[in-house]
Enzyme design. Structure first.
Site, PDB file in Angstrom:
ATOM      1  N   ASN A   1      10.749 -18.595  39.804  1.00 52.10           N
ATOM      2  CA  ASN A   1      10.565 -18.807  38.369  1.00 52.10           C
ATOM      3  C   ASN A   1      11.538 -19.851  37.812  1.00 52.10           C
ATOM      4  O   ASN A   1      11.633 -20.026  36.602  1.00 52.10           O
ATOM      5  CB  ASN A   1      10.761 -17.491  37.608  1.00 52.10           C
ATOM      6  CG  ASN A   1       9.628 -16.518  37.859  1.00 52.10           C
ATOM      7  OD1 ASN A   1       8.501 -16.910  38.134  1.00 52.10           O
ATOM      8  ND2 ASN A   1       9.930 -15.231  37.773  1.00 52.10           N
TER       9      ASN A   1
ATOM     10  N   HIS B   1       4.022  -7.359  29.652  1.00 54.33           N
ATOM     11  CA  HIS B   1       4.883  -7.081  30.792  1.00 54.33           C
ATOM     12  C   HIS B   1       5.203  -5.593  30.896  1.00 54.33           C
ATOM     13  O   HIS B   1       5.314  -4.880  29.900  1.00 54.33           O
ATOM     14  CB  HIS B   1       6.184  -7.878  30.672  1.00 54.33           C
ATOM     15  CG  HIS B   1       7.017  -7.866  31.906  1.00 54.33           C
ATOM     16  ND1 HIS B   1       8.017  -6.935  32.126  1.00 54.33           N
ATOM     17  CD2 HIS B   1       6.997  -8.663  33.009  1.00 54.33           C
ATOM     18  CE1 HIS B   1       8.577  -7.166  33.290  1.00 54.33           C
ATOM     19  NE2 HIS B   1       7.980  -8.204  33.857  1.00 54.33           N
TER      20      HIS B   1
ATOM     21  N   GLU C   1       2.550 -11.986  24.518  1.00 56.84           N
ATOM     22  CA  GLU C   1       3.442 -12.900  25.232  1.00 56.84           C
ATOM     23  C   GLU C   1       3.127 -14.341  24.863  1.00 56.84           C
ATOM     24  O   GLU C   1       1.988 -14.674  24.507  1.00 56.84           O
ATOM     25  CB  GLU C   1       3.319 -12.695  26.745  1.00 56.84           C
ATOM     26  CG  GLU C   1       3.712 -11.300  27.183  1.00 56.84           C
ATOM     27  CD  GLU C   1       3.891 -11.162  28.691  1.00 56.84           C
ATOM     28  OE1 GLU C   1       3.913 -12.193  29.392  1.00 56.84           O
ATOM     29  OE2 GLU C   1       4.026 -10.019  29.163  1.00 56.84           O
TER      30      GLU C   1
ATOM     31  N   SER D   1       2.799 -13.701  32.358  1.00 55.29           N
ATOM     32  CA  SER D   1       3.528 -13.868  33.606  1.00 55.29           C
ATOM     33  C   SER D   1       2.652 -13.914  34.845  1.00 55.29           C
ATOM     34  O   SER D   1       3.053 -14.494  35.860  1.00 55.29           O
ATOM     35  CB  SER D   1       4.559 -12.747  33.766  1.00 55.29           C
ATOM     36  OG  SER D   1       3.923 -11.480  33.808  1.00 55.29           O
TER      37      SER D   1
ATOM     38  N   ASP E   1       7.054 -11.743  23.478  1.00 51.85           N
ATOM     39  CA  ASP E   1       7.849 -11.843  24.699  1.00 51.85           C
ATOM     40  C   ASP E   1       7.586 -13.235  25.270  1.00 51.85           C
ATOM     41  O   ASP E   1       6.495 -13.513  25.756  1.00 51.85           O
ATOM     42  CB  ASP E   1       7.422 -10.747  25.681  1.00 51.85           C
ATOM     43  CG  ASP E   1       8.164 -10.798  27.010  1.00 51.85           C
ATOM     44  OD1 ASP E   1       8.614 -11.892  27.393  1.00 51.85           O
ATOM     45  OD2 ASP E   1       8.255  -9.754  27.681  1.00 51.85           O
TER      46      ASP E   1
ATOM     47  N   HIS F   1       8.403 -16.512  29.814  1.00 51.15           N
ATOM     48  CA  HIS F   1       7.908 -17.616  30.632  1.00 51.15           C
ATOM     49  C   HIS F   1       7.606 -18.869  29.817  1.00 51.15           C
ATOM     50  O   HIS F   1       7.120 -19.865  30.364  1.00 51.15           O
ATOM     51  CB  HIS F   1       6.667 -17.175  31.413  1.00 51.15           C
ATOM     52  CG  HIS F   1       6.955 -16.103  32.416  1.00 51.15           C
ATOM     53  ND1 HIS F   1       7.364 -16.360  33.701  1.00 51.15           N
ATOM     54  CD2 HIS F   1       6.938 -14.750  32.304  1.00 51.15           C
ATOM     55  CE1 HIS F   1       7.568 -15.228  34.345  1.00 51.15           C
ATOM     56  NE2 HIS F   1       7.320 -14.231  33.516  1.00 51.15           N
TER      57      HIS F   1
ATOM     58  N   LYS G   1      14.693 -17.514  34.140  1.00 56.75           N
ATOM     59  CA  LYS G   1      13.556 -18.275  34.657  1.00 56.75           C
ATOM     60  C   LYS G   1      13.840 -19.764  34.468  1.00 56.75           C
ATOM     61  O   LYS G   1      14.620 -20.335  35.212  1.00 56.75           O
ATOM     62  CB  LYS G   1      12.286 -17.785  33.989  1.00 56.75           C
ATOM     63  CG  LYS G   1      12.044 -16.294  34.300  1.00 56.75           C
ATOM     64  CD  LYS G   1      10.892 -15.711  33.546  1.00 56.75           C
ATOM     65  CE  LYS G   1      10.663 -14.252  33.945  1.00 56.75           C
ATOM     66  NZ  LYS G   1      11.813 -13.356  33.593  1.00 56.75           N
TER      67      LYS G   1
END
Length: 389
Positions: free
Chosen positions: A46, A132, A173, A177, A202, A205, A237
């Site tokens: 990541n 997640h 998100e 992910s 969230d 990423h 990440k």
């Protein structure tokens, strides 16, 4: 025998080709990892921008150690909160146009803190189905009523929001992910404002790879604190360090400081780490890693289309190839390793049944020749003949 479910559960996972074990990496330099004295092109990290081994970031960590030592020595509310922590929090808040930010030891801890502190027995929480596991776990164990809407399905979300009666938190998100696609942030935030619900994003990423100065999907979309009251992001990440943050209003952060157990009762992240993280953000704002990563993504997608490799549509560093069967997924991964390419198989229960996949992740550390080798390797590993040899 006590706890006899342990060996039984492990054997069941083994029979289903779902048993997990950690991999010990001997060394990692750029896009190359060494495992059991063999070198591989790494397409499972990541570290999307290659910041983990940035000379400036590593030097900043050394400077932080020289000033503070290797650990913080205490929780933030005792003596663990340093000038380096405060400078990082101030930078995050400023770049995200939020009142304040608060640091946590991990994204898992930050998501658990949100669910533990905010989701009381009279609250509702509605999350995207592909949220997640750290958030889902916290929501399920909270006192709130927990529901999920189909992935990016605004009509389904509307129906659930229509039944809103209490304090409601909607969670999604910025970049998902496992599928690598984007959350419908602007449209979801509009629904939340209309229904007087809070939206939490969230952006684990998205941080680093999105936004003018690397502050992720929220910075990229320009959504305000009113539109997205809670932003969670991580440093492990694209930023290349470790830890996480929550950003929002002054009242929200003050509340978390006083009521979030994952903050109150946990040792603060090492101040040297906070210092290195700030330097990483500042370096990203002045560098070209994002453009290099986007070039690799476009090259990979184009070559996969030419080779008829069924990669999912994604404009992020996450490029999934759905296999659908855990045993075959592992077999394809092993075939790639024989070719010197490391792509980890992602199987149920990390993803839904029958969506077992190769989760390919691209990085600015890769070269064009690495991308070409990956596509050639996939073409060989995915053919039926290569599976029977």
């Amino acid at each position: 025998m006590a706890f006899e479910f342990i060996p039984r559960s492990l054997e069941q996972r083994r029979q289903q080709h779902l048993l997990r074990n950690p991999v010990m990496v001997d060394s990692s330099v750029g896009a190359i990892i060494t495992v059991q004295n063999r070198h591989y092109l790494n397409f499972s990290s990541n570290d999307y921008l290659g910041q983990r081994q940035s000379q400036q970031v590593m030097q900043a960590w050394v400077e932080g150690i020289a000033e503070y030592g290797v650990g913080s020595g205490s929780s933030p509310l005792v003596t663990g909160h340093t000038k380096s922590h405060q400078q990082l929090e101030d930078y995050l808040a400023d770049q995200l146009n939020r009142d304040r930010a608060l640091l946590f030891s991990s994204g898992f801890a930050a998501n658990q803190a949100i669910t533990q502190a905010l989701l009381h027995k009279d609250a509702d929480v509605i999350s995207d189905k592909l949220m997640h596991a750290s958030f889902i776990d916290g929501a399920m164990h909270s006192d709130a009523r927990f529901r999920r809407f189909r992935h990016n399905d605004l009509d389904h979300l509307d129906g659930l929001l229509g039944a809103k009666q209490h304090d409601t938190l909607v969670a999604t998100e910025g970049v998902f992910s496992m599928d690598g696609d984007d959350g419908e942030l602007a449209k979801i935030s509009q629904r939340c404002v209309e229904h007087d619900a809070w939206l939490m994003v969230d952006d684990a990423h998205g941080i680093g790879v999105r936004g003018k100065t690397g502050l992720g999907s929220i910075q990229d979309s320009g959504l305000s604190q009113h539109q997205v009251p809670i932003v969670m992001g991580t440093f492990g990440k694209a930023i290349g360090t470790a830890g996480a943050f929550i950003a929002g209003s002054d009242d929200l952060i003050s509340y978390l400081i006083n009521f979030a157990k994952h903050y109150i009762y946990s040792t603060a992240m090492p101040p040297a780490l906070a210092h290195a993280t700030l330097v990483s953000f500042q370096q990203i704002a002045d560098a070209q890693q994002q453009q290099k990563l986007m070039s690799h993504i476009a090259r990979f997608q184009r070559l996969c289309n030419q080779a008829k490799i069924p990669v999912m549509a994604s404009n992020s560093a996450i490029q999934p190839v759905i296999i659908g069967d855990p045993q075959r997924c592992t077999q394809v991964s092993e075939k790639l390793k024989q070719l010197g390419i490391w792509v980890s198989p992602i199987r149920y229960p990390t993803v839904s049944k029958h969506t077992d996949r190769l989760r390919i992740t691209l990085s600015a550390s890769h070269h064009d020749a690495d991308i070409d080798a990956l596509v050639d390797g996939l073409a060989l590993a995915l053919t039926p003949t290569s599976q029977s040899q």
